[in-house]
Design a protein around this motif. Structure first.
Motif, PDB file in Angstrom:
ATOM      1  N   TYR A 154       0.857  -1.186   0.000  1.00  0.00           N
ATOM      2  CA  TYR A 154       0.000   0.000   0.000  1.00  0.00           C
ATOM      3  C   TYR A 154       0.891   1.232   0.000  1.00  0.00           C
ATOM      4  CZ  TYR A 154      -4.198  -2.627   1.636  1.00  0.00           C
ATOM      5  OH  TYR A 154      -5.267  -3.479   1.778  1.00  0.00           O
ATOM      6  N   GLY A 155       0.384   2.293  -0.615  1.00  0.00           N
ATOM      7  CA  GLY A 155       1.044   3.586  -0.532  1.00  0.00           C
ATOM      8  C   GLY A 155       0.558   4.320   0.705  1.00  0.00           C
ATOM      9  N   GLN A 156       1.034   5.545   0.848  1.00  0.00           N
ATOM     10  CA  GLN A 156       0.563   6.376   1.951  1.00  0.00           C
ATOM     11  C   GLN A 156      -0.919   6.658   1.768  1.00  0.00           C
ATOM     12  OE1 GLN A 156       2.018   7.251   4.814  1.00  0.00           O
ATOM     13  NE2 GLN A 156       3.635   5.900   4.091  1.00  0.00           N
ATOM     14  N   ALA A 157      -1.662   6.625   2.844  1.00  0.00           N
ATOM     15  CA  ALA A 157      -3.101   6.889   2.788  1.00  0.00           C
ATOM     16  C   ALA A 157      -3.333   8.287   2.235  1.00  0.00           C
ATOM     17  CB  ALA A 157      -3.718   6.759   4.174  1.00  0.00           C
ATOM     18  N   VAL A 158      -4.400   8.426   1.459  1.00  0.00           N
ATOM     19  CA  VAL A 158      -4.829   9.728   0.968  1.00  0.00           C
ATOM     20  C   VAL A 158      -6.146  10.074   1.657  1.00  0.00           C
ATOM     21  CG1 VAL A 158      -3.644   9.457  -1.247  1.00  0.00           C
ATOM     22  CG2 VAL A 158      -6.026   8.789  -1.061  1.00  0.00           C
ATOM     23  N   THR A 159      -6.490  11.328   1.646  1.00  0.00           N
ATOM     24  CA  THR A 159      -7.714  11.763   2.308  1.00  0.00           C
ATOM     25  C   THR A 159      -8.907  11.533   1.393  1.00  0.00           C
ATOM     26  OG1 THR A 159      -6.476  13.428   3.507  1.00  0.00           O
ATOM     27  CG2 THR A 159      -8.857  13.722   3.422  1.00  0.00           C
ATOM     28  N   ALA A 160      -9.886  10.835   1.908  1.00  0.00           N
ATOM     29  CA  ALA A 160     -11.132  10.623   1.171  1.00  0.00           C
ATOM     30  C   ALA A 160     -12.101  11.745   1.548  1.00  0.00           C
ATOM     31  CB  ALA A 160     -11.738   9.268   1.526  1.00  0.00           C
ATOM     32  N   ASP A 168     -14.697   3.760  -1.330  1.00  0.00           N
ATOM     33  CA  ASP A 168     -13.763   4.846  -1.603  1.00  0.00           C
ATOM     34  C   ASP A 168     -12.847   5.106  -0.404  1.00  0.00           C
ATOM     35  OD1 ASP A 168     -14.726   5.109  -4.164  1.00  0.00           O
ATOM     36  OD2 ASP A 168     -15.749   7.017  -3.815  1.00  0.00           O
ATOM     37  N   ARG A 169     -13.351   4.943   0.806  1.00  0.00           N
ATOM     38  CA  ARG A 169     -12.505   5.092   1.993  1.00  0.00           C
ATOM     39  C   ARG A 169     -11.437   3.993   2.034  1.00  0.00           C
ATOM     40  NH1 ARG A 169     -17.482   5.645   4.799  1.00  0.00           N
ATOM     41  NH2 ARG A 169     -16.884   4.022   6.251  1.00  0.00           N
ATOM     42  N   ALA A 170     -11.812   2.784   1.633  1.00  0.00           N
ATOM     43  CA  ALA A 170     -10.831   1.687   1.565  1.00  0.00           C
ATOM     44  C   ALA A 170      -9.767   1.991   0.511  1.00  0.00           C
ATOM     45  CB  ALA A 170     -11.527   0.363   1.276  1.00  0.00           C
ATOM     46  N   LEU A 171     -10.188   2.491  -0.644  1.00  0.00           N
ATOM     47  CA  LEU A 171      -9.223   2.864  -1.679  1.00  0.00           C
ATOM     48  C   LEU A 171      -8.236   3.895  -1.135  1.00  0.00           C
ATOM     49  CD1 LEU A 171     -11.552   3.268  -4.802  1.00  0.00           C
ATOM     50  CD2 LEU A 171      -9.907   1.419  -4.398  1.00  0.00           C
ATOM     51  N   ALA A 172      -8.762   4.934  -0.501  1.00  0.00           N
ATOM     52  CA  ALA A 172      -7.917   6.005   0.033  1.00  0.00           C
ATOM     53  C   ALA A 172      -6.965   5.483   1.105  1.00  0.00           C
ATOM     54  CB  ALA A 172      -8.796   7.131   0.580  1.00  0.00           C
ATOM     55  N   LEU A 173      -7.454   4.633   1.990  1.00  0.00           N
ATOM     56  CA  LEU A 173      -6.611   4.081   3.049  1.00  0.00           C
ATOM     57  C   LEU A 173      -5.482   3.229   2.471  1.00  0.00           C
ATOM     58  CD1 LEU A 173      -6.076   3.821   6.076  1.00  0.00           C
ATOM     59  CD2 LEU A 173      -7.750   1.955   6.130  1.00  0.00           C
ATOM     60  N   GLY A 175      -3.947   3.918  -0.184  1.00  0.00           N
ATOM     61  CA  GLY A 175      -3.037   4.795  -0.926  1.00  0.00           C
ATOM     62  C   GLY A 175      -3.498   5.122  -2.322  1.00  0.00           C
ATOM     63  N   ARG A 176      -4.717   4.776  -2.677  1.00  0.00           N
ATOM     64  CA  ARG A 176      -5.254   5.048  -3.992  1.00  0.00           C
ATOM     65  C   ARG A 176      -6.121   6.304  -3.965  1.00  0.00           C
ATOM     66  NH1 ARG A 176      -4.293  -0.196  -3.399  1.00  0.00           N
ATOM     67  NH2 ARG A 176      -3.797  -1.459  -5.216  1.00  0.00           N
ATOM     68  N   THR A 177      -6.124   7.018  -5.075  1.00  0.00           N
ATOM     69  CA  THR A 177      -6.988   8.185  -5.205  1.00  0.00           C
ATOM     70  C   THR A 177      -8.279   7.730  -5.866  1.00  0.00           C
ATOM     71  OG1 THR A 177      -5.054   9.591  -5.429  1.00  0.00           O
ATOM     72  CG2 THR A 177      -7.159  10.503  -6.180  1.00  0.00           C
ATOM     73  N   PRO A 178      -9.405   7.738  -5.140  1.00  0.00           N
ATOM     74  CA  PRO A 178     -10.647   7.206  -5.708  1.00  0.00           C
ATOM     75  C   PRO A 178     -11.044   7.758  -7.081  1.00  0.00           C
ATOM     76  CG  PRO A 178     -10.896   7.533  -3.358  1.00  0.00           C
ATOM     77  CD  PRO A 178      -9.560   8.129  -3.748  1.00  0.00           C
ATOM     78  N   GLY A 179     -10.705   8.975  -7.393  1.00  0.00           N
ATOM     79  CA  GLY A 179     -11.078   9.547  -8.693  1.00  0.00           C
ATOM     80  C   GLY A 179     -10.049   9.348  -9.791  1.00  0.00           C
ATOM     81  N   TRP A 180      -9.045   8.458  -9.572  1.00  0.00           N
ATOM     82  CA  TRP A 180      -7.964   8.273 -10.528  1.00  0.00           C
ATOM     83  C   TRP A 180      -8.503   7.918 -11.905  1.00  0.00           C
ATOM     84  CZ3 TRP A 180      -5.754   4.749 -13.858  1.00  0.00           C
ATOM     85  CH2 TRP A 180      -4.392   4.905 -14.173  1.00  0.00           C
ATOM     86  N   ILE A 181      -7.962   8.571 -12.918  1.00  0.00           N
ATOM     87  CA  ILE A 181      -8.307   8.270 -14.307  1.00  0.00           C
ATOM     88  C   ILE A 181      -7.004   8.140 -15.066  1.00  0.00           C
ATOM     89  CG2 ILE A 181      -9.415   9.113 -16.409  1.00  0.00           C
ATOM     90  CD1 ILE A 181     -11.400  10.604 -14.619  1.00  0.00           C
ATOM     91  N   GLY A 182      -6.858   7.020 -15.768  1.00  0.00           N
ATOM     92  CA  GLY A 182      -5.609   6.761 -16.497  1.00  0.00           C
ATOM     93  C   GLY A 182      -5.552   7.396 -17.840  1.00  0.00           C
TER      94      GLY A 182
END
Length: 182
Positions: A154-160, A168-173, A175-182
């Motif tokens: 996991y990366g560092q947690a981001v703020t949801a 989305d809170r699980a994604l953020a915890l 280390g993922r950004t819930p709105g990520w678009i590739g």
């Protein structure tokens, strides 16, 4: 846990089977992996998870699955093994150690959920998670976040956002950004 495992296996398999060959080199929200590298990672984890659910020993290092359809089928087999009542009892060998079986099932769940989302985002597919499954995932991610961060999973947690759903809170915890678009 079992309902969430089923939901995430279905979402993961649907996503994996829909990925065209020309998207295998695409970046994913999981920065260390392209789509193809994520399939190789999961193609090793999922057969190991299936053995862990059945409490069977691993013999050597199996050749990981790499084709999207094969990894999708591996997800379905692993979850089918975890749905057997005896799978969640006692301890089992999974990956580098021995764990309570319920924790090994949780690790499988978060692999399918987080990496399924990674694959969906990388390839422009929907990944719609029910609130109950999202809540189960959040509980697993909260349980393993510190260890997963320490080992680089996991990366560092981001703020949801304050009104974010459990998924989305699980994604953020993780280390993922819930709105990520590739």
């Amino acid at each position: 846990m079992q309902t969430a495992l089923t939901e995430f296996a279905t979402l993961f398999a649907r996503t994996a089977r829909a990925i065209p060959a020309d998207r295998l080199g695409a970046a994913t929200p999981c920065a260390q992996y392209t789509v193809a590298e994520l399939f190789a990672h999961l193609g090793g984890v999922l057969p190991d998870s299936e053995l862990a659910a059945a409490k069977l020993p691993r013999h050597g290092e199996p050749t990981p699955l790499t084709e999207p359809a094969a990894v999708a089928a591996g997800a379905e087999r692993a979850v089918a093994a975890w749905l057997k009542p005896e799978a969640m009892t006692g301890e089992t060998r999974f990956g580098p150690g021995t764990y309570p079986a319920s924790l090994a099932a949780g690790i499988t769940l978060q692999e399918l959920a987080l990496h399924g989302w990674d694959l969906a985002r990388a390839t422009g597919q929907p990944f719609v998670v029910g609130e109950e499954a999202g809540t189960v995932l959040l509980g697993v991610v909260e349980q393993i976040a510190d260890q997963a961060r320490a080992n680089g999973g996991y990366g560092q947690a981001v703020t949801a956002p304050a009104d974010a759903c459990a998924f989305d809170r699980a994604l953020a915890l993780s280390g993922r950004t819930p709105g990520w678009i590739g």
